[in-house]
Design a protein around this motif. Structure first.
Motif, mmCIF file in Angstrom:
data_model
loop_
_atom_site.group_PDB
_atom_site.id
_atom_site.type_symbol
_atom_site.label_atom_id
_atom_site.label_comp_id
_atom_site.label_asym_id
_atom_site.label_seq_id
_atom_site.Cartn_x
_atom_site.Cartn_y
_atom_site.Cartn_z
ATOM 1 N N THR A 141 1.297 6.241 9.047
ATOM 2 C CA THR A 141 0.130 6.070 9.930
ATOM 3 C C THR A 141 0.503 5.849 11.397
ATOM 4 O O THR A 141 -0.278 6.179 12.280
ATOM 5 N N ILE A 142 1.675 5.315 11.671
ATOM 6 C CA ILE A 142 2.005 4.823 13.021
ATOM 7 C C ILE A 142 2.013 5.926 14.072
ATOM 8 O O ILE A 142 1.793 5.668 15.259
ATOM 9 N N PHE A 143 2.231 7.165 13.670
ATOM 10 C CA PHE A 143 2.291 8.271 14.635
ATOM 11 C C PHE A 143 0.938 8.527 15.313
ATOM 12 O O PHE A 143 0.868 9.217 16.327
ATOM 13 N N SER A 144 -0.144 7.977 14.744
ATOM 14 C CA SER A 144 -1.481 8.228 15.312
ATOM 15 C C SER A 144 -1.947 7.147 16.278
ATOM 16 O O SER A 144 -3.089 7.201 16.737
ATOM 17 N N ILE A 145 -1.108 6.167 16.596
ATOM 18 C CA ILE A 145 -1.543 5.174 17.584
ATOM 19 C C ILE A 145 -1.439 5.782 18.984
ATOM 20 O O ILE A 145 -0.664 6.707 19.219
ATOM 21 N N ALA A 146 -2.222 5.231 19.921
ATOM 22 C CA ALA A 146 -2.189 5.715 21.302
ATOM 23 C C ALA A 146 -0.934 5.202 22.000
ATOM 24 O O ALA A 146 -0.496 4.075 21.763
ATOM 25 N N CYS A 165 -8.308 -4.032 -1.893
ATOM 26 C CA CYS A 165 -7.620 -2.802 -1.478
ATOM 27 C C CYS A 165 -7.122 -3.016 -0.043
ATOM 28 O O CYS A 165 -7.865 -3.530 0.797
ATOM 29 N N LEU A 166 -5.862 -2.670 0.199
ATOM 30 C CA LEU A 166 -5.314 -2.749 1.563
ATOM 31 C C LEU A 166 -5.490 -1.390 2.231
ATOM 32 O O LEU A 166 -5.092 -0.360 1.682
ATOM 33 N N LYS A 167 -6.104 -1.411 3.421
ATOM 34 C CA LYS A 167 -6.286 -0.170 4.184
ATOM 35 C C LYS A 167 -5.620 -0.354 5.551
ATOM 36 O O LYS A 167 -5.843 -1.358 6.214
ATOM 37 N N ILE A 168 -4.799 0.644 5.930
ATOM 38 C CA ILE A 168 -4.171 0.647 7.255
ATOM 39 C C ILE A 168 -4.680 1.874 8.002
ATOM 40 O O ILE A 168 -4.668 2.988 7.467
ATOM 41 N N VAL A 169 -5.163 1.657 9.227
ATOM 42 C CA VAL A 169 -5.786 2.736 10.003
ATOM 43 C C VAL A 169 -5.193 2.786 11.402
ATOM 44 O O VAL A 169 -4.964 1.749 12.024
#
Length: 371
Positions: A141-146, A165-169
């Motif tokens: 997921t980390i590649f989508s941070i600004a 449920c763990l959700k990371i966004v």
């Protein structure tokens, strides 16, 4: 103070600690690593006021004490020493003498009393995961941070626990990355935004082993990661995170199933004709059983056909190839499902269980490009 540690143990602990040493600061003490041997354990601590790290070093304490040493110089000295036991001794003026075999360094230190200690974190209800799982979820997921800080919330990742449920966004205005994982026991709901910088450093330190555990503790202003013999404390990003659910849709006009490796290789080949900084889109034309990828740039043109399985309408749509590559690289599935609505609406890549979802905004293309 006098301690004796193996070079390998020292180097491992200093390398971890360096990740919380600021590159620029108006507080010289923050450029130091605190060596604390005042109790029964040897602890290294660093703190840049956003992220703090404490790690335990295996070794022998011959004289108790504490000193703060310039972290980068200390690291470079340890790195270059012979592979043997290292003795670190300080005098009453905090001057440190570091010896190993015939090598001897003397460097000035500072009183550890001036060091910025890590905040005390209440250890209530830890979220316990395998290091493998956490490392994977961050990397996926980390590649989508600004990258820039125009919107601080976009520089972090949402960690949300809901319905066990763990959700990371993460999102940067052009794309969204979501990973979900069901938890093995009951947890109370939580919602925090963790700085991307913290998660990048954590992912470097985590072993990535399935059998190694990490415990995560949440407070109003901080998050604490505890694993192996290391503790990482980070400030949270304040503010209400974006309403992601409103951006996600289950409607689609076109669904295609494609071999991930083949699709990724094809886009990768196309980027050979795109120079750094050039925003040429990759044009995707989808018909009944075939997808044509096309790119035209000042360096040349390329087109390639890929076999697909398709439900729904034909479509021609353009994407930033880098955004597509970033998502495809972190998906483990052999075949992937892509959902499309129209040439101006986001595309979704997701599995049936929605354990991962990647949303990518299309690039506007003119009629000439669409042909």
């Amino acid at each position: 103070m006098k301690i004796i540690c193996s070079k390998n143990n020292l180097l491992k602990s200093v390398s971890i600690s360096l990740k919380a040493v600021p590159s620029k600061t108006t507080m010289p003490i923050l450029e130091c690593i605190l060596i604390d041997a005042s109790a029964s354990l040897i602890k290294f601590t660093t703190n840049d006021m956003e992220i703090g790290i404490e790690t335990i070093v295996e070794g022998t304490i011959e004289e108790k004490g504490m000193v703060a040493l310039d972290a980068k110089i200390f690291y470079e000295i340890i790195r270059r020493l012979p592979d043997n036991d290292v003795t670190i001794k300080t005098d009453d003026k905090f001057t440190a003498t570091i010896t190993c075999e015939k090598a001897k360094f003397t460097i000035p230190g500072k009183s550890g009393e001036d060091f910025a200690y890590l905040p005390m974190i209440e250890r209530d209800e830890p979220l316990t995961l395998s290091q493998y799982t956490l490392k994977n979820m961050i990397c996926q997921t980390i590649f989508s941070i600004a990258v820039n800080e125009n919107n601080k919330l976009m520089t972090g990742e949402l960690f949300e626990i809901k319905d066990n449920c763990l959700k990371i966004v993460s999102l940067d205005g052009h794309r969204i990355a979501i990973r979900k994982m069901p938890l093995k026991r009951d947890y109370s709901d939580k919602k925090v935004v963790v700085p991307g910088k913290t998660l990048i450093e954590i992912s470097k330190i985590l072993s990535g082993e399935v059998d190694d555990q990490v415990s995560i503790f949440f407070t109003k202003n901080h998050i604490l990661f505890e694993f192996d013999q290391t503790m990482v404390v980070s400030r949270l990003i304040e503010g209400e995170y974006f309403r992601i659910d409103q951006m996600l849709s289950s409607d689609y006009e076109t669904k295609l199933t494609i071999n991930k490796k083949e699709f990724l290789s094809c886009i990768d080949r196309a980027t050979l004709l795109v120079s750094e900084g050039d925003k040429k889109p990759i044009i995707i034309s989808i018909t009944d059983s075939s997808m044509e990828l096309r790119i035209d740039s000042a360096m040349g043109s390329m087109n390639e056909d890929i076999d697909i399985s398709k439900d729904g309408k034909d479509i021609v749509i353009g994407f930033n190839p880098k955004f597509m590559i970033d998502a495809l690289k972190v998906i483990d599935d052999e075949n992937i499902n892509i959902y499309l609505v129209n040439p101006k609406a986001p595309c979704f890549i997701r599995d049936d269980e929605e354990s991962y979802t990647y949303l990518i905004l299309p690039v506007n293309i003119n009629q000439n490009q669409a042909r």
